[in-house]
Design a protein around this motif. Structure first.
Motif, PDB file in Angstrom:
ATOM      1  N   ALA A 343       0.832  -1.212   0.000  1.00  0.00           N
ATOM      2  CA  ALA A 343       0.000   0.000   0.000  1.00  0.00           C
ATOM      3  C   ALA A 343       0.862   1.256   0.000  1.00  0.00           C
ATOM      4  N   PHE A 344       2.016   1.201   0.657  1.00  0.00           N
ATOM      5  CA  PHE A 344       2.931   2.345   0.661  1.00  0.00           C
ATOM      6  C   PHE A 344       3.463   2.585  -0.750  1.00  0.00           C
ATOM      7  N   ALA A 345       3.930   1.528  -1.397  1.00  0.00           N
ATOM      8  CA  ALA A 345       4.470   1.660  -2.752  1.00  0.00           C
ATOM      9  C   ALA A 345       3.405   2.135  -3.728  1.00  0.00           C
ATOM     10  N   VAL A 346       2.186   1.614  -3.584  1.00  0.00           N
ATOM     11  CA  VAL A 346       1.094   2.037  -4.459  1.00  0.00           C
ATOM     12  C   VAL A 346       0.831   3.525  -4.290  1.00  0.00           C
ATOM     13  N   ALA A 347       0.827   3.998  -3.055  1.00  0.00           N
ATOM     14  CA  ALA A 347       0.585   5.417  -2.792  1.00  0.00           C
ATOM     15  C   ALA A 347       1.678   6.291  -3.403  1.00  0.00           C
ATOM     16  N   MET A 348       2.912   5.910  -3.221  1.00  0.00           N
ATOM     17  CA  MET A 348       4.016   6.707  -3.746  1.00  0.00           C
ATOM     18  C   MET A 348       4.054   6.676  -5.271  1.00  0.00           C
ATOM     19  N   ASP A 349       3.728   5.530  -5.858  1.00  0.00           N
ATOM     20  CA  ASP A 349       3.679   5.437  -7.321  1.00  0.00           C
ATOM     21  C   ASP A 349       2.558   6.293  -7.904  1.00  0.00           C
ATOM     22  N   ASP A 351       1.403   9.363  -8.228  1.00  0.00           N
ATOM     23  CA  ASP A 351       1.669  10.797  -8.189  1.00  0.00           C
ATOM     24  C   ASP A 351       2.156  11.257  -6.818  1.00  0.00           C
ATOM     25  N   LEU A 352       3.019  10.432  -6.217  1.00  0.00           N
ATOM     26  CA  LEU A 352       3.678  10.801  -4.966  1.00  0.00           C
ATOM     27  C   LEU A 352       2.656  11.163  -3.880  1.00  0.00           C
ATOM     28  N   SER A 353       1.751  10.235  -3.595  1.00  0.00           N
ATOM     29  CA  SER A 353       0.683  10.497  -2.627  1.00  0.00           C
ATOM     30  C   SER A 353       1.194  10.278  -1.208  1.00  0.00           C
ATOM     31  N   VAL A 354       1.954  11.232  -0.722  1.00  0.00           N
ATOM     32  CA  VAL A 354       2.572  11.127   0.599  1.00  0.00           C
ATOM     33  C   VAL A 354       1.533  11.027   1.715  1.00  0.00           C
ATOM     34  N   PRO A 355       0.410  11.750   1.672  1.00  0.00           N
ATOM     35  CA  PRO A 355      -0.566  11.578   2.761  1.00  0.00           C
ATOM     36  C   PRO A 355      -1.019  10.123   2.920  1.00  0.00           C
ATOM     37  N   GLN A 356      -1.288   9.434   1.804  1.00  0.00           N
ATOM     38  CA  GLN A 356      -1.690   8.025   1.880  1.00  0.00           C
ATOM     39  C   GLN A 356      -0.517   7.153   2.323  1.00  0.00           C
ATOM     40  N   ALA A 357       0.693   7.498   1.894  1.00  0.00           N
ATOM     41  CA  ALA A 357       1.872   6.739   2.310  1.00  0.00           C
ATOM     42  C   ALA A 357       2.085   6.860   3.819  1.00  0.00           C
ATOM     43  N   ALA A 359      -0.234   7.417   5.974  1.00  0.00           N
ATOM     44  CA  ALA A 359      -1.306   6.640   6.616  1.00  0.00           C
ATOM     45  C   ALA A 359      -0.882   5.181   6.744  1.00  0.00           C
ATOM     46  N   VAL A 360      -0.187   4.653   5.738  1.00  0.00           N
ATOM     47  CA  VAL A 360       0.320   3.278   5.804  1.00  0.00           C
ATOM     48  C   VAL A 360       1.372   3.163   6.910  1.00  0.00           C
ATOM     49  N   VAL A 361       2.236   4.172   7.019  1.00  0.00           N
ATOM     50  CA  VAL A 361       3.251   4.174   8.074  1.00  0.00           C
ATOM     51  C   VAL A 361       2.584   4.074   9.441  1.00  0.00           C
ATOM     52  N   HIS A 362       1.591   4.909   9.688  1.00  0.00           N
ATOM     53  CA  HIS A 362       0.962   4.931  11.011  1.00  0.00           C
ATOM     54  C   HIS A 362       0.129   3.672  11.263  1.00  0.00           C
TER      55      HIS A 362
END
Length: 465
Positions: A343-349, A351-357, A359-362
């Motif tokens: 899910a982190f990789a998908v978010a970053m791929d 358009d660099l969706s850092v907010p979603q990335a 969220a995966v971290v937390h």
């Protein structure tokens, strides 16, 4: 999954297809160094720092060029008798570098100054003249916008609706929108800001500087051209026109970061809400600043307030507490770590969706804490390693050595000494079976907003988040 980026020129998300997958090439417009950096400069530089880090993760090698505009009308205007323009430019350049370094922005592969590429600007201007897209008059050289039918394609404007180009005197212009490639010298300007040229003594226009430097360091075609949203017109529109009119393919993708507002208002000196980077970094933990500026999507407008930094501080404290808890069980530097969460990789791929990335971290932190609470130390440790991998990609790992000086303040050291003393006193009370005394010490620590965690490895404390 393929990396996708929002291309301003296409006005759509596009699959990122690099020219050479073994070497991603990026050119980002750096600062015009007439004055020091503000929070908007930090946000812009950070946006492309994270893009660079992710592409380096995906493709291994990135050649990243960020220029310095060290000669410009504004630089000359801010010079004084005691500080000539070149001295002012160098001093301000150092301020930008310090601010970028403080929030963990990686140094560019190349950081050319405009004054170092005058010969390349001459060559590009001559190519435009030879192709019939530029003309010289009275020592000035202008780009003839009506000679290039594609002019306006980046911002999708019609020529007749555009404002008059105000970057040079209107004398001799064929069209009001024609912009300066070379500016003839003026009596009131310093002789040190004048270069000889085939068209007379003078200095380059702003737009030709970036086209020449991008071509010099990355070739006539490169992957990504970046900058702030405010640079789309006229700067990037003019870069695109002059470079393609000269025969260069230029940038495949145009990526722009959103701007910053303060308490809901556009930054303005007249509103007294102009947040200088130096003032901000003197009053806030730089890691907190980085998190706060990174947490919103890079293309969105980012509104900054005290609450923004408070929320970033609380989020980082939760991350730090979990990682420190895990590091007491086993080292987190084990490189045979689980793969990044999909899910982190998908978010970053995407358009660099850092907010979603983030969220995966937390979410991974929550799973790790649950594993600790249920006694599954192996699962908790695996989660912590994943968290650290993700945070390192984002430049937000609170255990990284680069943040040691900002986290290891004198205040933090003093607090740790006091709490450790109380922990020792509590342990002694328990050893003496003075349960009431031990409870009083624990209650006093809790009243100060500090939590204690007793484990086989000793007692550890953290601030309540």
């Amino acid at each position: 999954m393929t990396v996708r980026l929002y291309d301003t020129k296409a006005q759509a998300l596009r699959d990122f297809v690099p020219i050479d997958p073994g070497n991603i090439t990026i050119y980002v417009c750096g600062p015009t160094v007439q004055s020091g950096p503000h929070i908007g400069h930090l946000r812009g530089a950070l946006s492309f720092d994270i893009l660079r880090r992710w592409l380096a993760h995906r493709y291994a090698r990135v050649t990243f060029v960020r220029n310095v505009t060290d000669v410009d009308d504004k630089v000359l205007a801010n010079a004084t008798d005691s500080e000539p323009w070149w001295a002012l430019a160098y001093r301000m350049e150092r301020e930008f570098t310090r601010a970028y370094e403080t929030i963990g922005i990686q140094a560019p592969t190349y950081e050319p100054r405009a004054t170092g590429s005058i010969a390349q600007m001459h060559e590009l201007i001559q190519r435009l003249i030879d192709a019939g897209h530029a003309y010289a008059v009275a020592g000035d050289v202008y780009f003839d916008v009506r000679s290039w039918p594609a002019y306006g394609e980046l911002t999708r404007q019609s020529l007749d609706a555009m404002e008059t180009a105000s970057d040079a005197d209107a004398r001799g212009k064929r069209n009001p929108q024609d912009f300066a490639l070379w500016k003839s010298s003026k009596p009131e300007e310093p002789a040190s800001a004048v270069w000889s040229s085939p068209w007379g003594s003078g200095r380059p226009g702003w737009h030709i500087e970036c086209s020449a430097m991008a071509r010099r360091y990355l070739g006539d075609e490169f992957d990504i051209h970046g900058g702030g949203l405010d640079l789309r017109f006229p700067h990037h529109e003019n870069e695109l026109a002059q470079s393609t009119a000269a025969g260069d393919a230029f940038a495949r993708y145009w990526v722009h970061n959103g701007l910053v507002t303060v308490d809901g208002q556009k930054m303005s000196k007249s509103l007294f809400n102009f947040v200088l980077a130096g003032d901000l970094l003197a009053s806030r933990d730089p890691l907190v600043v980085r998190y706060a500026l990174a947490a919103a999507h890079y293309r969105s407008s980012l509104d900054i307030s005290d609450k923004t930094f408070e929320e970033a501080d609380a989020a980082l404290e939760r991350l730090r507490t979990f990682l420190e808890r895990a590091s007491r069980v086993a080292s987190l530097d084990d490189r045979a770590a689980p793969a990044l969460p999909e899910a982190f990789a998908v978010a970053m791929d995407d358009d660099l969706s850092v907010p979603q990335a983030l969220a995966v971290v937390h979410e991974t932190v929550r799973a790790g804490n649950s594993a600790f609470d249920s006694g599954d130390a192996d699962a908790a440790h695996a989660a912590a390693v994943q968290v650290r991998e993700m945070l390192q990609i984002l430049g937000l790992d609170p255990l990284s050595a680069e943040w040691a000086t900002t986290n290891g303040t004198a205040e933090a050291t003093a607090l740790d000494t006091l709490v450790q003393t109380m922990i020792t006193q509590r342990a002694q009370a328990r050893a003496n079976k003075d349960w009431a005394g031990a409870d009083r010490i624990r209650d006093a620590i809790a009243a100060a907003g500090i939590s204690l965690e007793d484990s086989a490895n000793g007692t550890h404390w953290s601030l309540d988040g």
